[in-house]
Write an enzyme that holds these catalytic residues in place. Structure first.
Site, PDB file in Angstrom:
ATOM      1  N   HIS A 442      64.179 -54.894 -11.903  1.00  0.00           N
ATOM      2  CA  HIS A 442      63.984 -55.667 -10.671  1.00  0.00           C
ATOM      3  C   HIS A 442      65.333 -56.234 -10.274  1.00  0.00           C
ATOM      4  O   HIS A 442      66.235 -56.380 -11.115  1.00  0.00           O
ATOM      5  CB  HIS A 442      62.929 -56.761 -10.841  1.00  0.00           C
ATOM      6  CG  HIS A 442      63.086 -57.619 -12.059  1.00  0.00           C
ATOM      7  ND1 HIS A 442      63.939 -58.717 -12.113  1.00  0.00           N
ATOM      8  CD2 HIS A 442      62.493 -57.569 -13.274  1.00  0.00           C
ATOM      9  CE1 HIS A 442      63.851 -59.294 -13.301  1.00  0.00           C
ATOM     10  NE2 HIS A 442      62.988 -58.617 -14.026  1.00  0.00           N
ATOM     11  N   HIS A 449      64.621 -65.985 -15.184  1.00  0.00           N
ATOM     12  CA  HIS A 449      64.838 -66.978 -16.233  1.00  0.00           C
ATOM     13  C   HIS A 449      65.361 -68.290 -15.638  1.00  0.00           C
ATOM     14  O   HIS A 449      64.964 -69.379 -16.065  1.00  0.00           O
ATOM     15  CB  HIS A 449      65.837 -66.462 -17.267  1.00  0.00           C
ATOM     16  CG  HIS A 449      65.230 -65.626 -18.352  1.00  0.00           C
ATOM     17  ND1 HIS A 449      64.824 -64.329 -18.156  1.00  0.00           N
ATOM     18  CD2 HIS A 449      64.941 -65.915 -19.653  1.00  0.00           C
ATOM     19  CE1 HIS A 449      64.322 -63.846 -19.287  1.00  0.00           C
ATOM     20  NE2 HIS A 449      64.378 -64.788 -20.213  1.00  0.00           N
TER      21      HIS A 449
END
Length: 570
Positions: A442, A449
């Protein structure tokens, strides 16, 4: 050291349930009196249902209150301005799409995406139709990671499409080139312990080059220089003091009846991936399966970039912050001064404002963060990953691109870090990766994160008193710790820069460690870390604002410190 708060900010609450209850009065009583179904009629043979207590809303009246509360929250979110979502213009600027994410689609021998395949991706992202996502042309057997989650709705917090990220740096710009140079240095220093940055020759070379880059946006000292103490650190409040690694990542904590010592399963040293054209192109085309990392047989405390990369490779995204909450609860961290149970003479917090509430809340917001950032990734920015930029650098440096990538900035092409990579890997200038598969499938920007870190840490700061010294939680002493040279034990950190470090500072550092840990692995940019933390913070504030109207307690709101040092009240 922490920066002093710059100004105070108050987040206005959505119309609360309590306000609604105050307006209902006699209408609620009337609704209860004329209810079509009596309590007696539904009690059955086992006995009577409990009658509603005077002054409380039950039955249809409570359902009405619940509906009004949802409606008011929805109305408040509808009033949030619809922002523009600026992009860096690279998709329009380059016909070959060299500046955009295209991993897992088919590519040619110098890494240029097949434009017909690219068109199938853009078509799906434009129509949003599930069938069109199934028609995307892939280059191998590796699949794209969940682009449709960027179209999902949520019933709490501002909708993902109404939160904004600044445009990603253009692929041909100096900002992108200078942060890519940091990525190369991070790869070269992956096995250098954080505590050795002041003496290691490669780390010192990184300090020298990064200090001279006009568009490098990492932390610098008062004279505008990167130092050994600042190398590869985050730049938000609390990130530049004390040990490189947050105490939440290395100190032991209790997981219920289990004691977790925080030593991790890391990867074998001096083993990097995607350092030749064959491996690079196979990864870009999605031609898996890829080999697994070779695991170090000895558990170690996080001491260098490779260890940190190993942690962020397999972590459950909310895991780190859940562990931090357990650490704080077990350590007796004081709750936020706004917690209504701080002054109660008869009650203690539990299902609301207590341990179960805090622990579950810091986990549940992670899912909302992913939906928010996945919209930015797939439907707005589609920014290329550092590994793909490394491919552009290699083919430009070797001349194999025949001018296709001539837009790259001279900073990166003339970089000492890039030259050292080429020397180390036999004339290959690809970014050495910590994982065989490279980045996930992606786009790079925003960072999953980082956004999860931003939302989870902000929620944690809202429930605890973030201004309390962290040292008060460390076994009743002022000690901080860092990993030993071999990572098998912890050593006391004896430098003097731990004075004044707060719970909030350490939570900020934790968020930065995790987000920048992805940079150490080679899968993200520094700008991904920085702006994604802010995106997560925005989302957390909107969620906490929505939730404020749901409590029965006399609750004036939470006040905490944002990433930029300002105080905010919700």
């Amino acid at each position: 050291m922490s920066k002093a708060p710059q100004n105070d900010e108050v987040i206005k609450e959505t119309p609360s349930r309590r306000k609604f209850l105050g307006q209902v009065g006699g209408a609620a009583a009337a609704a209860l009196a004329v209810g079509a179904v009596s309590f007696d009629s539904i009690a059955g043979a086992e006995g009577k249902a409990v009658s509603p207590l005077s002054g409380n809303l039950h039955g249809q009246a409570r359902a009405n209150a619940s509906f009004t509360n949802r409606k008011n929250a929805a109305a408040a979110e509808l009033a949030v301005p619809i922002p523009l979502h600026p992009t860096n213009g690279d998709e329009q600027r380059y016909a070959n799409k060299a500046g955009s994410y295209s991993k897992a689609l088919p590519h040619d021998a110098i890494g240029q995406v097949d434009l017909a395949a690219w068109g199938t991706l853009i078509n799906a992202l434009t129509t949003g139709q599930p069938a069109d996502f199934e028609a995307i042309t892939l280059g191998g057997n590796v699949k794209l990671t969940c682009p449709q989650s960027g179209l999902a709705y949520d019933l709490e917090g501002t909708d993902s499409h109404q939160l904004q990220l600044t445009a990603a740096y253009p692929v041909g710009g100096q900002d992108r080139a200078d942060e890519m140079i940091e990525n190369y240095w991070m790869a070269l220093c992956r096995d250098v312990n954080f505590r050795d940055y002041g003496t290691d020759p490669t780390a010192q070379a990184a300090v020298a080059e990064l200090s001279g880059l006009a568009k490098f946006h990492g932390p610098k000292d008062g004279s505008g220089q990167v130092t050994s103490d600042l190398l590869f650190r985050g730049s938000l409040v609390g990130e530049t003091s004390g040990p490189y690694i947050s105490q939440f990542l290395i100190q032991p904590f209790n997981y219920g009846a289990l004691t977790v010592n925080n030593a991790i399963n890391t990867y074998q040293a001096n083993l990097d991936y995607m350092t030749n054209a064959t491996d690079y192109l196979a990864v870009q085309n999605g031609q898996g399966p890829f080999a697994a990392n070779t695991t170090d047989p000895t558990a170690r405390f996080i001491r260098n970039g490779r260890d940190l990369s190993a942690w962020v490779h397999v972590d459950v995204l909310f895991e780190t912050y859940f562990n931090a909450v357990l650490f704080l609860l077990d350590g007796g961290a004081p709750l936020n001064p706004g917690n209504p149970y701080n002054s109660s003479l008869t009650q203690t917090a539990f299902g609301t404002f207590g341990g179960p509430h805090i622990a579950s809340q810091v986990c549940s917001v992670a899912h909302k963060a992913l939906k928010t950032v996945w919209y930015q990734k797939w439907f707005v920015h589609r920014a290329l990953r550092p590994e793909a930029y490394g491919g552009l650098v290699h083919f430009r440096k070797t001349g194999l691109d025949q001018g296709a990538y001539s837009f790259l900035h001279h900073d990166v092409l003339n970089s000492n870090a890039v030259a050292q990579v080429g020397e180390k890997f036999n004339g290959n200038y690809f970014l050495p990766m910590a994982f065989p598969e490279g980045s996930p499938t992606h786009p790079s920007y925003g960072q999953g994160h980082g956004t999860v870190a931003g939302v989870c840490v902000t929620v944690a700061k809202a429930f605890f008193d973030d201004r309390v010294p962290f040292s008060s939680l460390v076994n009743g002493t002022a000690k901080f710790f860092q990993a030993s040279q071999d990572g098998t034990t912890l050593n006391e950190y004896t430098d003097s820069d731990t004075t004044g470090i707060t719970i909030g500072d350490e939570l900020n550092k934790l968020a930065g460690n995790i987000a920048l840990g992805r940079d150490h692995a080679g899968v993200h940019w520094r700008s991904d870390y920085f702006y994604s933390l802010l995106l997560g913070e925005q989302l957390a504030i909107s969620i906490l604002s929505d939730q404020k109207g749901n409590y029965n307690e006399s609750f004036s709101g939470f006040t905490f410190t944002k990433f930029d040092g300002t105080r905010v009240t919700i």
